[in-house]
Enzyme design. Structure first.
Site, PDB file in Angstrom:
ATOM      1  N   TYR A 119       0.722  -1.106  -0.002  1.00 24.98           N
ATOM      2  CA  TYR A 119      -0.106   0.009  -0.048  1.00 24.98           C
ATOM      3  C   TYR A 119       1.024   1.004  -0.166  1.00 24.98           C
ATOM      4  O   TYR A 119       0.376   2.505  -0.026  1.00 24.98           O
ATOM      5  CB  TYR A 119      -0.982  -0.022   1.015  1.00 24.98           C
ATOM      6  CG  TYR A 119      -1.793  -1.131   1.047  1.00 24.98           C
ATOM      7  CD1 TYR A 119      -3.070  -1.182  -0.017  1.00 24.98           C
ATOM      8  CD2 TYR A 119      -1.773  -2.333   1.947  1.00 24.98           C
ATOM      9  CE1 TYR A 119      -3.885  -2.224   0.299  1.00 24.98           C
ATOM     10  CE2 TYR A 119      -2.704  -3.141   2.073  1.00 24.98           C
ATOM     11  CZ  TYR A 119      -3.767  -3.291   1.032  1.00 24.98           C
ATOM     12  OH  TYR A 119      -4.472  -4.236   1.145  1.00 24.98           O
ATOM     13  N   TYR A 124     -11.353  -1.357   0.844  1.00 24.94           N
ATOM     14  CA  TYR A 124     -11.306  -0.727   2.286  1.00 24.94           C
ATOM     15  C   TYR A 124      -9.952  -0.019   2.285  1.00 24.94           C
ATOM     16  O   TYR A 124      -9.679   0.528   3.459  1.00 24.94           O
ATOM     17  CB  TYR A 124     -11.603  -2.106   3.079  1.00 24.94           C
ATOM     18  CG  TYR A 124     -10.186  -2.603   3.536  1.00 24.94           C
ATOM     19  CD1 TYR A 124      -9.735  -2.598   4.785  1.00 24.94           C
ATOM     20  CD2 TYR A 124      -9.419  -3.328   2.583  1.00 24.94           C
ATOM     21  CE1 TYR A 124      -8.653  -2.898   5.199  1.00 24.94           C
ATOM     22  CE2 TYR A 124      -8.515  -4.073   3.403  1.00 24.94           C
ATOM     23  CZ  TYR A 124      -7.972  -3.926   4.472  1.00 24.94           C
ATOM     24  OH  TYR A 124      -6.817  -4.389   4.945  1.00 24.94           O
ATOM     25  N   ARG A 125      -9.258  -0.226   1.397  1.00 27.02           N
ATOM     26  CA  ARG A 125      -7.690   0.175   1.486  1.00 27.02           C
ATOM     27  C   ARG A 125      -7.308   0.464   0.223  1.00 27.02           C
ATOM     28  O   ARG A 125      -7.658  -0.419  -0.706  1.00 27.02           O
ATOM     29  CB  ARG A 125      -6.953  -0.820   2.346  1.00 27.02           C
ATOM     30  CG  ARG A 125      -5.649  -0.269   2.977  1.00 27.02           C
ATOM     31  CD  ARG A 125      -5.130  -1.502   3.784  1.00 27.02           C
ATOM     32  NE  ARG A 125      -3.898  -1.422   4.577  1.00 27.02           N
ATOM     33  CZ  ARG A 125      -3.459  -2.183   5.411  1.00 27.02           C
ATOM     34  NH1 ARG A 125      -3.938  -3.182   5.664  1.00 27.02           N
ATOM     35  NH2 ARG A 125      -2.220  -1.823   5.918  1.00 27.02           N
TER      36      ARG A 125
END
Ligand code: ADP
Length: 525
Positions: A91, A468-469
Site C-alpha cells: 500500500y 477498504y484500503r
C-alpha cells in the site's frame, strides 16, 4: 542526484527547518542522505518509486519532541508523513503520498506501556511490532494472545490505524482498539474516550467515553499523530482446533460463503476464517516455474494440474474453534455437518491443548503467533518479487463473492496476472484481497500491474463495490469512488481537515483527503 526538497520550500528554508529538527531529535535521528532515504521508498511501487519519495525522515523519541517538530513544520509549512514502523507494504510502505514530504518515523517510540492480564488489554507506543508484543507476553507468562496480521513485523498501531485484520476471534483490529493518545497538528495532545479522565481507570476498557467518540476519526485519516494506542487481547483459550476444508470446484465459492455466513453470524465460528484461493495456497508450497513457464496468466489446465499434484483445493477454508474441549466438539460437529453437503469437500483438523502450538505455516497466525506468511508470495513469480493489492469489500453472500472473483480473475488474466487471492470472512462482509504479483525489475510487468489495478477499481465501482484500503497511487481514485451526493463524504473529511490542520502539514493526500494548501495536488494517477 539532485537534492529532494519539500514542495514550495526553498533550499535555505529547508536547511533552517532541518537545523531546528536536529536540535530537537538529535543529529543522528534526522535522515537526509540518499542512502538513508532509500529505505523510505516504497519497495513494491507499481510504477516509479520516486513519485513518492521523501525529502527527509525524522525519528523523534517522545511526545514532547513530536510537538516541537510540529512547531517547525507549521512555521515552514513542511508536510510530514507519519509512520509507525513503515511496513505498510503493498500500500506504499513508508513512502509519503505527496513527494517531498518529511517522514515522521515513530519506530523509536517502542514501549509496551502496560499489559493487564485480568482485563485483557495492552497499551502500546507506535514502534511496537506484533513480534515485540507477542515476545513480551510470552516472556512475562501472560495468558493472552495477540492477533497478528499476515506480516508480524508490522506495528500494532500502524496496522490498527489502517484497519488491518488478522485471523483469530480478535481479527477486526479497528473493533478491538480501545483508547488512544493523539497529537494534533497544532501540538495539542488529547486522550480519547475514558482517557479524558485525568487519573483514569477505564481508558482501555470502555471505548466510547462521554460525548462524541473520536477514535475512528484517527484511522485511515490525516487528522493527528497517534502516540499511544490501547488494544484488547484475547485470553489464551484452554484448547483450540485448526481446521482446513478443501473444495474441488471453482463454483464451490458460492456455497462456501453461504454456509459460512450463518456460522459466523451465530458465532459457531468466531475467527476471521479465510477462504484461500488454490493458487495462493500452492504458492506456499512451490514456485510458479515448476508449473508454468509460458507467457501470461497460468492457463486453467496448468492450475488444475498443480492443485492436483500438491493436493490443494481450488478453495481452501481455514477456520479455528477456540474454547473448552466440550465447546470445540459441539462446534466442530456443527461445522462438519454444514459443509458435508458440498460434494468432494475434504475436511481435516488438528487439536491443540494448553501450550501446544502449530509448528509452521500460516496456521500459526490462527493460533495468535506472528509470522511472515505474507512474504512467501514474493517468490512466486521469480525475480525481484513485489505485489500491489486490490482490496474490495464484498458482501458476505455467495453471489457477490463469485461475482467479484470472476470479475477479478478475468481482468487479471487480460493483463497477464494469475488470480492470487482469497476472502477473509468478517461477519456480514468479506475482505476480498487480490495481489497482483510482479517482478520489480521487469518494467513491463510493473506497468501492467499498475494498469490492472486501475481497471479493477473501475470494474468494482461499476458493480457497486468499494475498496477498504488502497495504495498511495490510487488513494484519490478510491476516495472519489465514494461519490454519493457529489462527494459529500470527502467534502466533510476535507472540512474537518482544514479545521484541524490549517497549514496542511499532516499527511496531505492521505486517503484522498487534501488540505486547502495542497488541494491542487489531487490527481487520479
Ligand atoms: P506498519 O505497522 O505496517 O509498519 P505503517 O507504520 O507503515 O504500518 O503505517 C501505516 C499507515 O498508517 C501509515 O502510512 C500512516 O498513514 C498511518 N500511521 C501509522 N502510524 C501512525 C501514527 N502513529 N499516527 C498517525 N498515522 C499513522
Amino acid at each position: 542526484m539532485t537534492r529532494s526538497l519539500p514542495p514550495k520550500v526553498s533550499a535555505a528554508g529547508f536547511d533552517r527547518a532541518l537545523a531546528g529538527w536536529r536540535a530537537i531529535v538529535g543529529e543522528s535521528h534526522v535522515v537526509t542522505s540518499a542512502a538513508g532515504l532509500a529505505s523510505y521508498l516504497d519497495p513494491f511501487a507499481p510504477g516509479e518509486r520516486e513519485a513518492f519519495s521523501a525529502s527527509a525522515a525524522l525519528l523523534p523519541a517522545s511526545v514532547d519532541e513530536i510537538r516541537a517538530v510540529l512547531r517547525i513544520a507549521n512555521q515552514f509549512r513542511i508536510p510530514l508523513w507519519t509512520v509507525s514502523t513503515g511496513r505498510n507494504f503493498a500500500y506504499g510502505g513508508a513512502a509519503p503520498r505527496l513527494a517531498g514530504s518529511v517522514v515522521l518515523d515513530l519506530q523509536r517510540m517502542n514501549r509496551i506501556i502496560e499489559v493487564n492480564e485480568t482485563l485483557a488489554y495492552a497499551l502500546v507506543e507506535p514502534g511496537v511490532s506484533y513480534f515485540d508484543l507477542y515476545a513480551h507476553l510470552r516472556e512475562k507468562g501472560y495468558k493472552l494472545w495477540v492477533d497478528p496480521p499476515a506480516a508480524g513485523w508490522g506495528s500494532v498501531v500502524g496496522n490498527t490505524l489502517e484497519r488491518g485484520f488478522g485471523y483469530t476471534a480478535y481479527g477486526d483490529h479497528a473493533a478491538t482498539q480501545c483508547g488512544m493518545e493523539v497529537v494534533l497538528a497544532n501540538g495539542d495532545v488529547l486522550r480519547t474516550g475514558m482517557g479524558g479522565i485525568e487519573i483514569g481507570t477505564a481508558w482501555q476498557l470502555y471505548q466510547p467515553g462521554f460525548g462524541p467518540s473520536f477514535d475512528a476519526m484517527f484511522m485511515q485519516s490525516n487528522y493527528g499523530i497517534v502516540t499511544k494506542l490501547g488494544v484488547w487481547l484475547m485470553p489464551a483459550p484452554p484448547a483450540y482446533l485448526l481446521g482446513e476444508i478443501q473444495f474441488r470446484h471453482e463454483e464451490d465459492l458460492e456455497t462456501i460463503v453461504d454456509i459460512l455466513r450463518p456460522l459466523r453470524l451465530d458465532e459457531t465460528i468466531r475467527n476471521n476464517a479465510v477462504i484461500e484461493g488454490g493458487l495462493r495456497r500452492a504458492a506456499g508450497l512451490s514456485a510458479r516455474q515448476q508449473w508454468y513457464e509460458g507467457k501470461g496468466a497460468m492457463p486453467e489446465s496448468a492450475v488444475a494440474a498443480m492443485l492436483d499434484k500438491l493436493n490443494v483445493g481450488r478453495w481452501n477454508l481455514h477456520f479455528a474453534l477456540y474454547g473448552t474441549p466440550e465447546l470445540i466438539d459441539a462446534r466442530y460437529a456443527i461445522v462438519q455437518r454444514a459443509f458435508a453437503r458440498v460434494p468432494q469437500a475434504k475436511l481435516s483438523a488438528v487439536r491443540y491443548k494448553g501450550d501446544a502450538q502449530p509448528t509452521a505455516g500460516g496456521d500459526r497466525n490462527l493460533a495468535g503467533i506472528p509470522a511472515m506468511s505474507a512474504f512467501r508470495m514474493l517468490d512466486w513469480r521469480g525475480g525481484a518479487g513485489a505485489h500491489v493489492d486490490f482490496a474490495p469489500v464484498c458482501p458476505a453472500t455467495g453471489r457477490d463473492a463469485l461475482r467479484q472473483y470472476s470479475m477479478v480473475k478475468t481482468r487479471a488474466a487480460e493483463y497477464g496476472f494469475d488470480y492470487y487471492g482469497g476472502f477473509t470472512a468478517g461477519v456480514r462482509h468479506l475482505h476480498h484481497i487480490f495481489a497482483a504479483i510482479f517482478d520489480r525489475d521487469d518494467a513491463n510487468q510493473v506497468e501492467q500491474a499498475g494498469a490492472l489495478l486501475r481497471s479493477l477499481m473501475s470494474d468494482a465501482r461499476a458493480a457497486g463495490y468499494g475498496e477498504y484500503r488502497a495504495h498511495l497511487a490510487y488513494m484519490d481514485f478510491a476516495a472519489a469512488q465514494y461519490s454519493f451526493n457529489d462527494g459529500a463524504l470527502l467534502r466533510l473529511s476535507e472540512t474537518i481537515k482544514d479545521a484541524l490542520d490549517p497549514n496542511g502539514i499532516l499527511a496531505p493526500g492521505k486517503q484522498g483527503i487534501w488540505p486547502a494548501a495542497w488541494r491542487d495536488r489531487r490527481g487520479y494517477t
